[in-house]
Write a protein that holds these residues in place. Structure first.
Motif, PDB file in Angstrom:
ATOM      1  N   GLY A 171      18.273  23.120  26.279  1.00  0.00           N
ATOM      2  CA  GLY A 171      19.272  22.902  25.222  1.00  0.00           C
ATOM      3  C   GLY A 171      19.984  21.556  25.309  1.00  0.00           C
ATOM      4  O   GLY A 171      20.416  21.011  24.302  1.00  0.00           O
ATOM      5  N   SER A 172      20.102  21.022  26.507  1.00  0.00           N
ATOM      6  CA  SER A 172      20.822  19.752  26.661  1.00  0.00           C
ATOM      7  C   SER A 172      19.978  18.555  26.255  1.00  0.00           C
ATOM      8  O   SER A 172      20.520  17.455  26.117  1.00  0.00           O
ATOM      9  N   VAL A 173      18.680  18.734  26.103  1.00  0.00           N
ATOM     10  CA  VAL A 173      17.798  17.586  25.807  1.00  0.00           C
ATOM     11  C   VAL A 173      16.888  17.788  24.590  1.00  0.00           C
ATOM     12  O   VAL A 173      16.290  16.825  24.094  1.00  0.00           O
ATOM     13  N   THR A 239      26.461  12.318  21.170  1.00  0.00           N
ATOM     14  CA  THR A 239      27.772  12.682  21.721  1.00  0.00           C
ATOM     15  C   THR A 239      27.753  14.107  22.272  1.00  0.00           C
ATOM     16  O   THR A 239      27.207  15.018  21.644  1.00  0.00           O
ATOM     17  N   SER A 240      28.331  14.271  23.440  1.00  0.00           N
ATOM     18  CA  SER A 240      28.659  15.614  23.933  1.00  0.00           C
ATOM     19  C   SER A 240      30.177  15.708  23.960  1.00  0.00           C
ATOM     20  O   SER A 240      30.849  14.851  24.543  1.00  0.00           O
ATOM     21  N   GLY A 241      30.703  16.726  23.326  1.00  0.00           N
ATOM     22  CA  GLY A 241      32.158  16.865  23.271  1.00  0.00           C
ATOM     23  C   GLY A 241      32.572  18.288  23.570  1.00  0.00           C
ATOM     24  O   GLY A 241      31.877  19.240  23.195  1.00  0.00           O
ATOM     25  N   CYS A 283      19.556   9.687  25.934  1.00  0.00           N
ATOM     26  CA  CYS A 283      20.955   9.724  25.487  1.00  0.00           C
ATOM     27  C   CYS A 283      21.486  11.155  25.491  1.00  0.00           C
ATOM     28  O   CYS A 283      22.635  11.406  25.877  1.00  0.00           O
ATOM     29  N   ASP A 284      20.650  12.107  25.064  1.00  0.00           N
ATOM     30  CA  ASP A 284      21.080  13.504  25.021  1.00  0.00           C
ATOM     31  C   ASP A 284      21.354  14.014  26.441  1.00  0.00           C
ATOM     32  O   ASP A 284      22.394  14.626  26.713  1.00  0.00           O
ATOM     33  N   ALA A 285      20.427  13.729  27.352  1.00  0.00           N
ATOM     34  CA  ALA A 285      20.591  14.180  28.742  1.00  0.00           C
ATOM     35  C   ALA A 285      21.838  13.559  29.357  1.00  0.00           C
ATOM     36  O   ALA A 285      22.633  14.239  30.007  1.00  0.00           O
ATOM     37  N   LEU A 286      22.016  12.258  29.140  1.00  0.00           N
ATOM     38  CA  LEU A 286      23.142  11.583  29.788  1.00  0.00           C
ATOM     39  C   LEU A 286      24.479  11.956  29.166  1.00  0.00           C
ATOM     40  O   LEU A 286      25.498  11.961  29.851  1.00  0.00           O
ATOM     41  N   SER A 287      24.492  12.283  27.874  1.00  0.00           N
ATOM     42  CA  SER A 287      25.786  12.670  27.283  1.00  0.00           C
ATOM     43  C   SER A 287      26.297  13.941  27.966  1.00  0.00           C
ATOM     44  O   SER A 287      27.478  14.064  28.274  1.00  0.00           O
ATOM     45  N   THR A 288      25.403  14.855  28.248  1.00  0.00           N
ATOM     46  CA  THR A 288      25.793  16.085  28.951  1.00  0.00           C
ATOM     47  C   THR A 288      26.147  15.774  30.415  1.00  0.00           C
ATOM     48  O   THR A 288      27.197  16.197  30.916  1.00  0.00           O
ATOM     49  N   ALA A 289      25.277  15.023  31.081  1.00  0.00           N
ATOM     50  CA  ALA A 289      25.458  14.786  32.519  1.00  0.00           C
ATOM     51  C   ALA A 289      26.713  13.963  32.814  1.00  0.00           C
ATOM     52  O   ALA A 289      27.460  14.262  33.754  1.00  0.00           O
TER      53      ALA A 289
END
Ligand code: ADP
Ligand code: MG
Length: 345
Positions: A171-173, A239-241, A283-289
């Motif tokens: 889900g995070s990627v 963005t992860s918020g 970008c998706d992985a790193l926004s979460t991490a």
């Protein structure tokens, strides 16, 4: 009695493109008119805007559906569901490619991203809708099975074996990877200008047709407006918020980004992390991490990398962006006096 509330904000990034509303693909539209399609997939609203062959929008929608059927952690029959149920499986080439890259990002972030966090995410109710703070003993038990280094995976054969009690979630990627596939599809189909918004994951192919950058607004985590506007050409802005998906219990807010060290929603001092780069998956992985890591560790991590830029918003209202975005990111007035540029040294 527990009172739980769930708010899911589909669009964490507003698009300042001048194109609003839903326009179904129209093959009779002129080449300079964008085709647009909006649909629901991967538990979110997706909006695609394309200058070029409008039939690519149908192909794109089908591709999203096919990826969702493979990657969903909740849809019976998906490859991920199958491996979670049986503990082992041989993955398709596509899923194997994504898992290989995602595991590499777990290593690169030293486990701030951990694909085996799923049983903990479920215990908080984020995939079932039955929100609530899990019992401490339950959490401890589930956490003992969380460790991505125990995922045995051979990228060549696709053979995946999970340790007992372990379940995984992409889900995070998954949306970042899906975005990359759509950008490839549009590019290979001859388009040179497109913008996709997969529930707030924004990815651009090229510039606007007139050569100017796409203008993307990053949502203000504290209010209805936006925190700033970013100009991009051919990049992903993800963005992860904490405000994206959460519930409230006894006056406390619990969001869907989990710290694998504690099994609890990450309280790192950050409320929003936006990553800008060429790869949607990265970008998706790193926004979460980086949300999990917190400000100091995220800055140190960025200083050791050269493949992304970022915008960090802290819970005290300060906003900071890395020097590579100078000139392309402008914070909104609501943040005046609380801005900072993060430099390499
Ligand atoms: P969204 O999917 O809302 O855009 P993210 O990309 O940040 O947000 O992904 C959050 C999802 O990833 C959660 O819903 C959960 O399924 C999963 N997740 C939460 N914490 C982690 C983590 N530390 N590592 C890997 N996956 C996580
Ligand atoms: Mg993510």
């Amino acid at each position: 009695m527990k009172r739980s509330r769930m708010i899911c904000l589909f669009l964490c990034v507003l698009l300042l493109t001048g194109c609003t509303g839903t326009v179904l693909p129209d093959s009779k539209a002129g080449a300079d008119e964008p085709g647009e399609v909006t649909f629901f997939a991967m538990d979110t609203v997706m909006q695609l805007t394309l200058y070029g062959d409008k039939t690519l929008l149908d192909d794109a929608q089908q591709q999203v559906g096919a990826l969702e059927r493979r990657l969903s952690v909740t849809e019976e029959g998906s490859e991920i569901c199958a491996v979670n149920q049986t503990g082992s499986a041989v993955l398709s080439a596509e899923t194997a490619k994504l898992l290989t890259q995602a595991l590499e990002l777990c290593r690169r972030t030293d486990g701030a991203l951990d694909l085996s966090i799923y049983p903990v995410v479920r215990a908080w109710g984020f995939t079932t809708g039955e929100y609530g703070v899990p019992d401490e003993d339950v959490l401890r038990g589930l956490l003992s099975c969380v460790d991505y280094t125990e995922i045995q995976f051979d990228g060549m054969s696709g053979q995946l074996t999970l340790a007992p009690g372990m379940e995984i979630d992409l889900g995070s990627v998954a949306k970042g990877y899906t975005g990359d596939r759509l950008i490839d599809l549009f590019g290979q189909g001859g388009a040179s200008s497109a913008l996709i918004n997969l529930g707030g994951n924004v990815q651009a192919l090229g510039s606007k047709p007139d050569g100017s950058p796409w203008r993307i607004a990053v949502q203000d985590p504290f209010g209805e407006g936006y925190a700033g506007v970013l100009d991009v050409i051919g990049q992903a802005v993800i963005t992860s918020g904490g405000y994206e998906r959460y519930f409230e219990e006894d006056g406390q807010i619990y969001w869907h980004i989990i710290d694998p060290d504690t099994g609890c929603p990450a309280r790192s001092g950050l409320v929003s992390v936006t990553i800008v780069g060429n790869s949607g998956l990265l970008c998706d992985a790193l926004s979460t991490a980086l949300f999990v890591m917190g400000y100091e560790d995220a800055v140190e991590f960025w200083r050791g990398c050269d493949d992304f830029e970022m915008i960090l918003i802290r819970e005290d209202g300060r906003i900071a962006w890395t020097e590579g975005l100078e000139g392309s990111f402008a914070p909104s007035d609501a943040f005046s006096g609380k801005t900072e540029v993060i430099r390499r040294d």
